[in-house]
Structure formats: C-alpha cells, structure tokens
Motif scaffolding. Structure first.
Motif, short mmCIF file in Angstrom:
data_model
loop_
_atom_site.label_atom_id
_atom_site.label_comp_id
_atom_site.label_asym_id
_atom_site.label_seq_id
_atom_site.Cartn_x
_atom_site.Cartn_y
_atom_site.Cartn_z
N LEU A 38 0.77 -1.23 -0.08
CA LEU A 38 -0.09 0.06 0.04
C LEU A 38 1.02 1.10 -0.01
O LEU A 38 1.67 1.60 1.07
N LEU A 39 0.93 2.21 -1.10
CA LEU A 39 1.71 2.93 -1.29
C LEU A 39 1.18 4.29 -1.52
O LEU A 39 0.04 4.60 -1.89
N LYS A 40 2.26 5.24 -1.54
CA LYS A 40 1.91 6.68 -1.98
C LYS A 40 3.07 7.13 -2.88
O LYS A 40 4.19 6.55 -2.51
N ALA A 41 2.73 8.23 -3.56
CA ALA A 41 3.96 8.57 -4.37
C ALA A 41 3.69 10.28 -4.36
O ALA A 41 2.82 10.90 -4.05
N ARG A 42 4.99 11.04 -4.07
CA ARG A 42 5.07 12.36 -4.18
C ARG A 42 6.19 12.97 -5.07
O ARG A 42 7.28 11.98 -5.26
N ILE A 43 6.05 13.84 -5.50
CA ILE A 43 7.27 14.78 -5.98
C ILE A 43 7.97 15.35 -5.12
O ILE A 43 7.57 16.48 -4.22
N VAL A 44 9.24 15.47 -5.21
CA VAL A 44 10.21 16.14 -4.52
C VAL A 44 10.89 17.07 -5.28
O VAL A 44 11.55 16.72 -6.12
N ALA A 45 10.89 18.35 -4.74
CA ALA A 45 11.52 19.38 -5.86
C ALA A 45 12.90 19.47 -5.47
O ALA A 45 13.12 19.62 -4.28
N GLY A 46 13.57 20.04 -6.45
CA GLY A 46 14.99 20.20 -6.15
C GLY A 46 15.49 21.31 -7.22
O GLY A 46 14.96 21.58 -8.10
N SER A 100 15.38 20.57 -11.50
CA SER A 100 15.04 19.27 -11.11
C SER A 100 14.11 18.66 -10.08
O SER A 100 13.87 19.60 -9.24
N PHE A 101 13.71 17.63 -10.31
CA PHE A 101 12.78 17.04 -9.36
C PHE A 101 12.86 15.39 -9.30
O PHE A 101 13.76 14.93 -10.26
N HIS A 102 12.29 14.69 -8.54
CA HIS A 102 12.26 13.27 -8.34
C HIS A 102 11.01 12.81 -7.80
O HIS A 102 10.23 13.45 -7.21
N LEU A 103 10.89 11.37 -8.22
CA LEU A 103 9.48 10.89 -7.61
C LEU A 103 10.08 10.05 -6.56
O LEU A 103 10.90 9.29 -6.35
N GLN A 104 9.22 10.11 -5.31
CA GLN A 104 9.45 9.11 -4.06
C GLN A 104 8.29 8.51 -3.91
O GLN A 104 7.13 8.91 -3.85
N VAL A 105 8.69 7.22 -3.79
CA VAL A 105 7.28 6.14 -3.37
C VAL A 105 7.76 5.61 -1.92
O VAL A 105 8.48 5.16 -1.68
#
Length: 189
Positions: A38-46, A100-105
């Motif tokens: 059971l997951l969530k995903a979010r965008i982490v801005a950089g 830049s940004f990346h996805l964190q799950v």
C-alpha cells in the motif's frame, strides 16, 4: 534496508508547452514477489523547482489523479509494475533554466522506513519570447508585372488605331496676302 520498489522514469529530461504545461511518466515496480504494497507517491522538488508547479499526480491504473504533488493511497501487487503520471504547470515568470525533481514512493504503513527515491528528472524551461519574424520585403515583381501589362496594353492600343498611309491629313490655313500694305498705328487722340 531493501528497497520496496524500483522506479524508472520514461525520460530524464522534460519540457513544457508555451503555456507552461507538461507531464512525465514513471514506472514503479514492486520489489517483493510475495507481498502486496500500500503506497503513496510524491514529487520532491530540487534545484530551484517548486512543488506548487506540480498540479496533479496519478499513481496506479485505477487511481484518480490528485491535485498537488502527492498521490492518494494505491495498491501495488507482488512483482507488478504501475505507471505514475505527473502533470505540471510552470508559471511564465519562472526564469529560463534547468530544474530538477524526483519521484519518491513510500509505504503508507511505514513511510519513514520503507521508501524509495527515484533518479532526478530535469525540467527544461524556455520562456524566452522568440523574436518577431522579419517583415517580408516589398514584392517588387508585382510592380514590374503591372508595368509590363500596361506597356503591352498601350502598345496594343496604339497598333489598333487606324492611320492613313500618307500620314495624318493636315488642312492648310489661308492667310490673306499683305504685301505692300502699310501698317499704321491707330491711336486715340
């Protein structure tokens, strides 16, 4: 700690249209072959990016997109891969550059322990306005064409006017013979 998922992005560079809108896709695979997550995903801005740019995120095939940079809960079956779609809208006031940004799950049950950060994705912004196109030069060929047409019509009309073979007829004026006559000046006395 074992990573709970693997994350691959469709591209490591993305751009946006003239209105600042764009999207990117990620593919998240469950690292476990015996456990549903059971997951969530979010965008982490950089590097200068702002999380407010990310307008929606949809994680999982049956999930509804959510507003903002974090998804709703979604289930990932053992060894399954799901697509995560991210939409963004960058304000026109943002300076040209590479952000830049990346996805964190992360696991909903243990978000601080069970998470995975994806590789960075670079958002290329080019808001600079293109210079206006150069004005087209005056089409001088039209003037030349008009002159040729007028000259052709004029010559054609001149050639169509009938003429006498002896040339134009000129009538001579009769002038009285004034030889030997004296000219006197009349004066008012």
């Amino acid at each position: 700690m074992t990573a709970i998922v693997s994350i691959k992005q469709a591209s490591d560079k993305v751009g946006c249209d003239s209105n600042g809108n764009g999207s990117c896709k990620f593919f998240v695979t469950n690292a476990y072959n015996d456990r549903q997550l059971l997951l969530k995903a979010r965008i982490v801005a950089g590097s200068g990016a702002d999380e407010k740019w990310f307008s929606s995120i949809q994680a999982g095939a049956n999930a509804k997109p959510t507003a903002g940079a974090i998804s709703t809960d979604w289930k990932l079956a053992p060894s399954a891969t799901e697509e995560v779609s991210v939409n963004f809208q960058v304000p026109k006031s943002v300076a040209d550059g590479k952000y830049s940004f990346h996805l964190q799950v992360f696991s909903v049950d243990r978000p601080d322990d069970d998470f995975k950060d994806g590789e960075p994705v670079y958002l290329q912004i080019q808001n600079a306005v293109a210079p206006p196109p150069l004005p087209k030069p005056f089409p001088w060929w039209i003037v030349a064409l008009v002159l040729v047409v007028l000259l052709t019509v004029g010559i054609g009309a001149w050639l169509m006017i009938p003429t006498d073979d002896n040339g134009p007829v000129v009538e001579k004026a009769k002038v009285p013979d004034l030889k030997g006559m004296i000219w006197t000046k009349l004066s008012n006395a």
